[in-house]
Scaffold this motif. Structure first.
Motif, short mmCIF file in Angstrom:
data_model
loop_
_atom_site.label_atom_id
_atom_site.label_comp_id
_atom_site.label_asym_id
_atom_site.label_seq_id
_atom_site.Cartn_x
_atom_site.Cartn_y
_atom_site.Cartn_z
N ARG A 222 0.82 -1.22 0.00
CA ARG A 222 0.00 0.00 0.00
C ARG A 222 0.85 1.27 0.00
O ARG A 222 0.34 2.38 0.15
CB ARG A 222 -0.96 -0.02 1.19
N THR A 223 2.15 1.10 -0.19
CA THR A 223 3.07 2.23 -0.19
C THR A 223 2.65 3.31 -1.18
O THR A 223 2.64 4.50 -0.86
CB THR A 223 4.50 1.75 -0.50
N VAL B 170 9.99 5.24 -4.60
CA VAL B 170 9.55 4.96 -3.23
C VAL B 170 9.42 3.45 -3.10
O VAL B 170 9.33 2.73 -4.10
CB VAL B 170 8.22 5.68 -2.91
N GLY B 171 9.40 2.96 -1.88
CA GLY B 171 9.23 1.53 -1.67
C GLY B 171 9.77 1.09 -0.34
O GLY B 171 10.13 1.90 0.52
N GLY B 172 9.87 -0.23 -0.15
CA GLY B 172 10.37 -0.79 1.09
C GLY B 172 10.84 -2.21 0.88
O GLY B 172 10.61 -2.81 -0.17
N VAL C 150 12.38 1.90 2.42
CA VAL C 150 12.25 1.73 3.86
C VAL C 150 12.56 0.30 4.29
O VAL C 150 12.13 -0.66 3.65
CB VAL C 150 10.82 2.11 4.30
N PHE C 151 13.29 0.17 5.39
CA PHE C 151 13.53 -1.13 6.01
C PHE C 151 12.37 -1.45 6.97
O PHE C 151 12.03 -0.63 7.83
CB PHE C 151 14.84 -1.11 6.80
N TYR C 152 11.78 -2.63 6.83
CA TYR C 152 10.75 -3.10 7.75
C TYR C 152 11.19 -4.44 8.33
O TYR C 152 11.41 -5.41 7.59
CB TYR C 152 9.41 -3.30 7.03
N GLY C 153 11.33 -4.51 9.65
CA GLY C 153 11.59 -5.79 10.29
C GLY C 153 10.33 -6.65 10.25
O GLY C 153 9.23 -6.15 10.44
N ALA D 121 2.87 4.40 7.13
CA ALA D 121 2.63 5.85 7.12
C ALA D 121 3.74 6.58 7.87
O ALA D 121 4.21 7.64 7.43
CB ALA D 121 1.27 6.16 7.74
N HIS D 122 4.17 6.02 9.00
CA HIS D 122 5.23 6.64 9.80
C HIS D 122 6.53 6.76 8.99
O HIS D 122 7.11 7.85 8.90
CB HIS D 122 5.46 5.79 11.05
N GLU D 123 6.95 5.65 8.41
CA GLU D 123 8.23 5.67 7.69
C GLU D 123 8.17 6.49 6.41
O GLU D 123 9.16 7.12 6.03
CB GLU D 123 8.69 4.23 7.41
N LEU D 124 7.03 6.49 5.75
CA LEU D 124 6.90 7.32 4.55
C LEU D 124 6.88 8.80 4.90
O LEU D 124 7.40 9.64 4.16
CB LEU D 124 5.65 6.93 3.77
N ALA D 125 6.28 9.15 6.04
CA ALA D 125 6.29 10.55 6.47
C ALA D 125 7.71 11.05 6.66
O ALA D 125 8.03 12.22 6.42
CB ALA D 125 5.48 10.72 7.76
#
Length: 503
Positions: A261-262, A281-283, A300-303, A317-321
């Protein structure tokens, strides 16, 4: 005309002519930028404009071989300068000539060029190195390089660059990046920006990435392994690159249901923060035992642990902000961390409103009422929390409540002008909290020093809450009696980033 050309050429050449090492005015660059929290990070005497990082990595042995070329400009007459780096170096050249080098401290790579460098001179530094990053520990046993079953990941804050490329490792010196990684066929290499190409030969594949906008060194990331990669384009035409380890187990579907949903979320956030500042953009979600996330620029890195309880668009939303608040507009010093985390958490409040899971006001009120006045939570100052509390929950929670208090003070129309105008006016630069205050005062026409001092710099619970009509009396009535927990609260709490504290 001929005479003018000769004079011009001579003037340019003077920057490169040999200058005696004892020449007056030529001094070593500082071995740190004097950051109040991490004084040895970064280096003085030059400014970097570009990093070209070329690597070869063997997942089976964790051996990393690299050549990093750094383009910089001297900002003083330099006899010597430092880079921040943790791995073993075999050779360094400065402006095409071999340079002497030595190591000191945890990350200081001291470089003495064959010829001193005049103020304003262009500098090209080539560093060759080879090491096993996972075996390299600094700062009392810390490493920012994490092995996975099929590769490795470099991601961390405030440091991670030193385990894969030499740099001026402080967010005040941002640069563009080219990252090219050679890995065995069947393995992928993920980094920041846009994938410019892949090529294969003799059992190896090279992955080349480019970030063409200024990027802080801690926001550079590298992930090597076997990934499922998805590509898309947002409704606004922005390329989206996402990658998921092939071995995420039970977390795989929840991760994809969130990170995919990025594109939707970045377009939605653009309505609040202005035009997205980067070219992609992406993760990525690697196979690590990690439960947080980090706003590595554009990727973005997501554990996987973030998604252990199911999908979590709030953390996305947090990391994209952060791409606006923290990445495009970066810290001038680490003590201003509220400018990153307070606003990223507030983006989660806005997303909660959008999803009808609790308004920003309800969330801010919940934070205020959940912590009694004697709670140590209120001892942490979000505006200057100290290095030991840089990523304390108070920076996030009290920091976001402070933004709601600002919103109620200046009114919605002015507040959203500030929210969008700040990252637009300061795009690709660095900033401090006093500079943000000056901007908000200019836009609102109001003095905001008392408000921000109360919420950001006073080690005590504010006498009144962040509500529009809050009073001391209502604060007393709600003390120790928090309102009902907003539906979004648990997901908001899981947005704790993978910050690495090593002091």
């Amino acid at each position: 005309m001929r005479k003018r050309l000769i004079v011009s050429a001579a003037s340019a050449l003077s920057l490169f002519l040999a200058v005696p090492a004892s020449a007056s005015g030529f001094q070593p660059g500082a071995d740190g930028l004097g950051d109040p929290y991490y004084p040895t990070l970064g280096n003085g005497g030059y400014h970097v404009s570009h990093y070209d990082v070329r690597l070869k990595y063997q997942p089976a042995t964790d051996e990393l071989e690299g050549t990093t070329t750094i383009l910089a400009t001297a900002t003083q007459d330099l006899s010597r300068f430092n880079l921040d780096f943790a791995l073993k170096v075999s050779e360094i050249q400065v402006n095409g000539r071999p340079a002497a080098f030595a190591n000191s401290g945890d990350q200081e790579l001291e470089i003495t060029p064959a010829r001193p460098l005049a103020n304003g001179a262009p500098i090209t530094v080539v560093v060759r190195y080879k090491d096993v990053p996972s075996t390299v520990q600094k700062y009392g046993g810390f490493t920012a390089w994490s092995r996975t079953p099929d590769g490795a990941v470099a991601a961390g804050e405030p440091v991670s660059a030193g385990w894969w490329f030499p740099s001026n490792d402080h967010p005040s010196d941002k640069a563009t990046f080219d990252v090219s990684v050679l890995v065995p066929d069947g393995t992928q290499a993920i980094s920041n920006g846009v994938l410019t190409g892949t090529s294969s030969q003799a059992g190896w594949t090279r992955w080349s990435w480019r970030e063409n906008k200024p990027q802080a060194t801690y926001l550079a990331t590298l992930a090597i392994g076997k990934f499922d990669i998805t590509r898309d384009v947002t409704a606004s035409g922005l390329p989206v690159y996402n990658a998921y380890s092939k071995d995420l187990g039970d977390n795989a579907d929840a991760a994809k249901a969130s990170v995919e949903r990025t594109g939707e979320l970045v377009d939605w956030l653009s309505g609040y923060f202005g035009e997205y500042p980067f070219s992609s953009v992406g993760g990525y979600v690697p196979n690590l035992k990690a439960g947080g996330a980090l706003e590595t620029q554009t990727r973005v890195f997501y554990g996987p642990g973030v998604f252990a309880r199911g999908s979590n668009t709030s953390v996305v939303a947090h990391e994209l902000a952060h791409q606006w608040y923290g990445d495009s507009v970066s810290l001038s010093r680490w003590s201003d961390i509220w400018l990153n985390e307070g606003f990223a958490q507030y983006a989660q409040y806005l997303w909660s409103e959008h999803e009808n899971e609790g308004t920003a006001q309800e969330l801010a009120d919940y934070v205020y009422a959940s912590h009694p006045a004697d709670d140590p939570f209120w001892k942490v100052k979000p505006g200057d929390p100290g290095d030991e509390n840089q990523f304390h929950w108070a920076v996030y929670q009290r920091g976001a409540a402070a933004i709601q208090a600002l919103r109620n003070t200046v009114g919605d129309e002015t507040f959203f002008r500030i929210l969008k105008g700040w990252p637009t006016e300061r795009r690709y630069g660095n900033a401090t909290i006093p500079e943000f205050q000056a901007y908000a005062e200019r836009i609102s026409g109001r003095k905001l020093g008392d408000l921000l001092n109360t919420w950001l710099f006073t080690p005590a619970k504010p006498p009144v809450g962040p509500g529009l009509h809050a009073t001391a009396a209502t604060a007393t009535r709600t003390e120790g009696q928090p309102p009902a927990e907003p539906k979004s609260w648990r997901q908001i709490q899981e947005a704790n980033s993978v910050h690495t504290h090593w002091k």
